[in-house]
Design a protein around this motif. Structure first.
Motif, mmCIF file in Angstrom:
data_model
loop_
_atom_site.group_PDB
_atom_site.id
_atom_site.type_symbol
_atom_site.label_atom_id
_atom_site.label_comp_id
_atom_site.label_asym_id
_atom_site.label_seq_id
_atom_site.Cartn_x
_atom_site.Cartn_y
_atom_site.Cartn_z
ATOM 1 N N SER A 169 18.708 11.201 48.396
ATOM 2 C CA SER A 169 19.433 11.014 49.652
ATOM 3 C C SER A 169 19.934 9.578 49.765
ATOM 4 O O SER A 169 19.572 8.708 48.971
ATOM 5 C CB SER A 169 18.523 11.329 50.846
ATOM 6 O OG SER A 169 17.651 10.245 51.109
ATOM 7 N N ASN A 170 20.746 9.349 50.769
ATOM 8 C CA ASN A 170 21.202 7.991 51.098
ATOM 9 C C ASN A 170 20.579 7.500 52.399
ATOM 10 O O ASN A 170 20.950 6.445 52.910
ATOM 11 C CB ASN A 170 22.732 7.969 51.224
ATOM 12 C CG ASN A 170 23.410 8.257 49.896
ATOM 13 O OD1 ASN A 170 23.011 7.717 48.863
ATOM 14 N ND2 ASN A 170 24.422 9.117 49.918
ATOM 15 N N LYS A 172 18.106 5.982 55.233
ATOM 16 C CA LYS A 172 17.173 4.864 55.351
ATOM 17 C C LYS A 172 15.948 5.326 56.137
ATOM 18 O O LYS A 172 16.074 6.094 57.094
ATOM 19 C CB LYS A 172 17.835 3.675 56.045
ATOM 20 C CG LYS A 172 18.923 3.015 55.203
ATOM 21 C CD LYS A 172 19.467 1.772 55.891
ATOM 22 C CE LYS A 172 20.499 1.077 55.009
ATOM 23 N NZ LYS A 172 21.030 -0.157 55.651
ATOM 24 N N ARG A 264 15.446 1.642 50.393
ATOM 25 C CA ARG A 264 16.307 1.984 51.518
ATOM 26 C C ARG A 264 15.436 2.194 52.754
ATOM 27 O O ARG A 264 14.940 3.297 53.013
ATOM 28 C CB ARG A 264 17.110 3.257 51.232
ATOM 29 C CG ARG A 264 18.184 3.112 50.167
ATOM 30 C CD ARG A 264 19.129 4.313 50.151
ATOM 31 N NE ARG A 264 18.449 5.565 50.420
ATOM 32 C CZ ARG A 264 17.795 6.276 49.512
ATOM 33 N NH1 ARG A 264 17.711 5.846 48.264
ATOM 34 N NH2 ARG A 264 17.215 7.413 49.851
#
Length: 389
Positions: A169-170, A172, A264
């Motif tokens: 995933s991206n 945070k 992240r």
């Protein structure tokens, strides 16, 4: 021809030796521990020449700080046996004592290090211990990383849990910084505390937000757990010589900087939590008081909560004023938990009286039992779902 015969003989001997090692059903298999349907457990040990065999375990009534013991009975085949009462759902540890010498159960391959002692473990399910069993749910990733600590002038090892889906995933994530007690290190929470299993299960049940968990080494004079550093095979000790130096607390921003530079994660106060048990609880409340803009959530588990009067570290000075500043700066949650027979129970009450006098807001949980991993696993299971709301 002679060479061929020799090779065949060696192969035959090797196969026979391998068969003997893996048994292949040629000898009666010893099952230990054997968990019965009623949650009683039978332990067995083959020791035909022994005069006395005992079990030492945390499911037996303790003797002071020591675990309780019970005697085995020997049968005609030299097999010693002990069957427990019905046990509550929990992760239990144990050792055998043969003629005064502590040994592992050779039929149980599951071992955990607790300070300098290696113990066998087993889990009784169908209750609270299901929270720290490995279940058929998405699993996070546990890694050991090295980071530079300019404050301590050394590289240090840290254990980091990333939640399921982190790699793909991206997103945070928020971060829980989790600290061990005296005698522990960066391996304690992941092994004895079952952190990965607990957080996996809470996330899968949608009881907790996906989060990173950063498990640091709270011994400022160590780079890593024994056996994992250049100090090599040094024996773990319970109390480190610089426990009240304040160096662990002063150096904590170094690990936060590493995490926030390499993972992240969300970097605001409301997305950081810190918690610890015993000595780590003391570290957590001290670090959070000295860094009032850093943590939105603080967990203090079975903590030594008041510093000795001769503690010289800067982080301990003017501590009441630091608590007042922390209160003024605000936080989402300050959570204190302790067992009602914990040897630090009186200190915990004194610390809470101090907070009450300041009108310092906190939540309090009082459990049964003492200064044990059974309680600390429960506290993590209670604390994590309250985070990052």
């Amino acid at each position: 021809m002679k060479i061929t015969h020799l090779l065949m003989a060696l192969v035959f001997a090797t196969c026979c030796f391998a068969q003997e090692n893996v048994n292949f059903g040629q000898q009666k298999e010893i099952v230990s521990p054997e968990i019965h349907a009623d949650n009683s457990v039978t332990f067995r040990m083959v020791a035909p020449d022994a005069k006395k065999v005992q079990i030492e375990s945390d499911f037996l009534p303790p003797s002071g700080f020591a675990k309780g013991t019970a005697d085995f009975k020997k049968d005609a085949d030299g097999i010693w046996t002990f069957t427990s009462d019905k046990l509550a759902s929990e992760l239990y540890s144990y050792q055998f004592i043969i003629d005064g010498i502590k040994v592992h159960d050779p039929n149980n391959a599951f071992l955990i290090r607790d300070v300098s002692t290696i113990v066998n473990v087993f889990i009784i399910g169908n209750g609270k211990a299901d929270d720290y069993k490995t279940k058929d749910v998405p699993h996070g990733t546990v890694t050991r990383r090295w980071y530079d600590s300019p404050t301590l002038k050394m590289s240090r090892r840290v254990t980091i849990y990333t939640p399921p889906g982190y790699e793909t995933s991206n997103e945070k994530y928020p971060t829980l910084y989790l600290m061990h007690g005296a005698g522990g290190d960066e391996e304690a929470w992941i092994a004895l505390g079952r952190t990965a299993q607990i957080i996996d299960n809470l996330i899968a049940e949608k009881k907790a937000r996906p989060m990173l968990v950063v498990m640091t080494n709270g011994n400022a004079n160590q780079t890593a757990a024994p056996g994992e550093s250049s100090a090599a095979w040094t024996k773990p000790i319970f109390i480190q010589p610089d426990i009240w130096s304040g160096n662990t607390e002063k150096a904590y921003p170094d690990v936060i900087k590493f995490v926030e530079s390499n993972y992240r994660v969300k970097k605001e106060k409301a997305s950081r939590a810190i918690a610890g048990l015993s000595m780590g609880g003391m570290h957590s409340l001290t670090i959070s008081a000295n860094n009032p803009d850093t943590f939105g959530y603080v967990g203090v588990f079975s903590s030594a909560q008041l510093q000795p009067k001769d503690a010289k570290g800067d982080v301990y000075q003017n501590f009441d004023q630091k608590l007042k500043t922390q209160k003024e700066k605000g936080f989402k949650l300050y959570w204190i938990a302790i067992g009602n027979t914990d040897f630090l129970f009186k200190q915990s009450n004194e610390f809470r009286a101090k907070l009450d006098a300041m009108k310092f807001p906190y939540k309090y949980m009082e459990s049964q039992g003492g200064h044990t991993w059974s309680n600390w696993r429960d506290y993590l299971t209670e604390f994590a779902p309250m985070l990052f709301k």
